[in-house]
Design an enzyme around this catalytic site. Structure first.
Site, mmCIF file in Angstrom:
data_model
loop_
_atom_site.group_PDB
_atom_site.id
_atom_site.type_symbol
_atom_site.label_atom_id
_atom_site.label_comp_id
_atom_site.label_asym_id
_atom_site.label_seq_id
_atom_site.Cartn_x
_atom_site.Cartn_y
_atom_site.Cartn_z
ATOM 1 N N ARG A 117 1.091 -1.074 -0.106
ATOM 2 C CA ARG A 117 -0.116 0.216 -0.011
ATOM 3 C C ARG A 117 0.873 1.205 -0.025
ATOM 4 O O ARG A 117 0.583 2.176 -0.464
ATOM 5 C CB ARG A 117 -0.862 0.027 1.254
ATOM 6 C CG ARG A 117 -1.868 -0.954 1.322
ATOM 7 C CD ARG A 117 -2.882 -0.787 2.464
ATOM 8 N NE ARG A 117 -3.711 -1.779 2.900
ATOM 9 C CZ ARG A 117 -4.831 -1.818 2.138
ATOM 10 N NH1 ARG A 117 -5.523 -1.165 1.299
ATOM 11 N NH2 ARG A 117 -5.686 -2.824 2.335
ATOM 12 N N MET A 134 -11.286 3.273 -3.839
ATOM 13 C CA MET A 134 -11.763 2.205 -2.980
ATOM 14 C C MET A 134 -10.450 1.625 -2.343
ATOM 15 O O MET A 134 -10.518 0.174 -2.076
ATOM 16 C CB MET A 134 -12.478 1.215 -3.868
ATOM 17 C CG MET A 134 -13.589 1.808 -4.350
ATOM 18 S SD MET A 134 -14.646 2.682 -3.223
ATOM 19 C CE MET A 134 -15.901 1.333 -2.550
ATOM 20 N N ILE A 140 -7.749 1.737 0.943
ATOM 21 C CA ILE A 140 -7.076 2.562 2.133
ATOM 22 C C ILE A 140 -6.066 3.333 1.770
ATOM 23 O O ILE A 140 -4.922 2.417 1.570
ATOM 24 C CB ILE A 140 -7.331 1.569 3.379
ATOM 25 C CG1 ILE A 140 -8.785 1.107 3.575
ATOM 26 C CG2 ILE A 140 -6.400 2.223 4.566
ATOM 27 C CD1 ILE A 140 -8.750 0.243 4.761
ATOM 28 N N HIS A 185 -17.719 10.960 1.340
ATOM 29 C CA HIS A 185 -18.218 9.631 1.863
ATOM 30 C C HIS A 185 -19.897 9.759 2.051
ATOM 31 O O HIS A 185 -20.423 10.625 2.148
ATOM 32 C CB HIS A 185 -17.767 9.521 3.328
ATOM 33 C CG HIS A 185 -18.224 8.226 4.007
ATOM 34 N ND1 HIS A 185 -17.710 7.038 3.758
ATOM 35 C CD2 HIS A 185 -19.188 8.087 4.744
ATOM 36 C CE1 HIS A 185 -18.351 6.104 4.223
ATOM 37 N NE2 HIS A 185 -19.102 6.636 5.205
ATOM 38 N N GLU A 212 -7.470 7.425 10.445
ATOM 39 C CA GLU A 212 -8.646 6.936 10.945
ATOM 40 C C GLU A 212 -9.781 6.993 10.027
ATOM 41 O O GLU A 212 -9.898 8.165 9.545
ATOM 42 C CB GLU A 212 -9.146 7.530 12.361
ATOM 43 C CG GLU A 212 -10.168 6.415 13.009
ATOM 44 C CD GLU A 212 -10.806 6.927 14.286
ATOM 45 O OE1 GLU A 212 -11.812 6.589 14.713
ATOM 46 O OE2 GLU A 212 -10.032 8.011 14.862
ATOM 47 N N ASP A 255 -12.488 7.560 7.432
ATOM 48 C CA ASP A 255 -13.711 8.690 7.628
ATOM 49 C C ASP A 255 -13.929 9.288 8.938
ATOM 50 O O ASP A 255 -15.147 9.478 9.393
ATOM 51 C CB ASP A 255 -15.259 7.776 7.245
ATOM 52 C CG ASP A 255 -14.918 6.906 5.942
ATOM 53 O OD1 ASP A 255 -14.472 7.458 4.927
ATOM 54 O OD2 ASP A 255 -15.660 5.798 5.833
ATOM 55 N N GLU A 277 -23.465 15.140 -3.307
ATOM 56 C CA GLU A 277 -22.202 14.825 -3.304
ATOM 57 C C GLU A 277 -21.568 15.865 -4.485
ATOM 58 O O GLU A 277 -20.518 16.651 -4.197
ATOM 59 C CB GLU A 277 -21.413 13.544 -3.625
ATOM 60 C CG GLU A 277 -21.833 12.318 -2.416
ATOM 61 C CD GLU A 277 -21.555 11.150 -2.822
ATOM 62 O OE1 GLU A 277 -21.521 10.463 -1.851
ATOM 63 O OE2 GLU A 277 -20.958 11.029 -4.045
#
Ligand code: GRF
Length: 219
Positions: A92, A117, A119, A136, A170, A172, A201
């Site tokens: 990642r 999509m 992290i 979100h 952390e 959202d 949105e």
């Protein structure tokens, strides 16, 4: 005497105060967008810039799925797009390093995760402190994480919505910039509710970008 005047948006669905336009004469914000799916929020940002609602320019799109809708929109809108297939990255962190290199090459001011999509790691977050935004599909802090729309339906809430916020480690949980509420209708399923949330949105994301830029300018 306290000011009890109602400063809310007349449509009733926005958090107030609404962002003021950026000072005239400033250089347009150089924006990068990260997307994995359809890219409707990406296009909404491009259009907000084109229509003068956002004093900026989307200079590059990063996607992690070759052939995704966002990539096709970038072609149509003539925005440079780079594909980063996460399955070809050793970690990642390596993916985030590659993204940072792209954004630095394009001298990006702010980065918007619009349906990304994956992290992200502290590598990316720390490279763009207070400059990394996410959209979100829930009224945070309710329904963090995957499928906020399905979570809201399962919980039986009568008000759903969306949140544009700064990204922290952390998920959202970063500073909320703008929110919009969307009523849940009796006939709603996940798809119908998500479609109405997405319309909001598209409205709030350009405002959130302006607010994030104003926060930076104010130090
Ligand atoms: C949006 O609903 C956003 O809230 C979520 O992913 C969706 C992306 O939609 N994070 P699109 O790709 O911008 O159409």
């Amino acid at each position: 005497m306290p000011d009890f005047a109602d400063h809310s948006d007349p449509s009733g669905s926005l958090q107030w105060p609404l962002p003021q336009p950026l000072p005239a004469g400033g250089a347009p914000l150089r924006l990068a967008v990260m997307a994995s799916g359809e890219g409707s929020n990406f296009e909404a940002l491009v259009m907000a810039c084109a229509e003068g609602r956002l004093q900026g320019q989307v200079v590059v799109l990063a996607v992690n799925r070759d052939g995704c809708g966002a990539q096709r929109r970038a072609e149509r809108l003539a925005i440079p797009c780079q594909v980063f297939d996460h399955r070809r990255q050793p970690s990642r962190q390596a993916l985030d390093q590659a993204l940072i290199a792209l954004f630095r090459a394009h001298r990006v001011d702010l980065v918007v995760m619009a349906g990304w999509m994956r992290i992200v790691t502290p590598v990316l977050i720390e490279a763009f402190p207070e400059r990394l935004l996410n959209i979100h599909p829930s009224l945070l802090p309710s329904f963090r994480g995957a499928d906020g729309v399905a979570q809201a339906l399962a919980a039986g809430v009568t008000l759903a919505g969306c949140t544009a916020h700064l990204v922290t480690e952390e998920v959202d949980a970063g500073t909320i910039l703008v929110q919009a509420a969307v009523p849940v209708l009796p006939e709603d399923d996940r798809q119908r509710l998500h479609a109405r949330i997405q319309r909001q949105e598209h409205r709030i994301l350009p405002m959130a970008v302006t607010l994030a830029a104003q926060r930076l300018a104010q130090g």
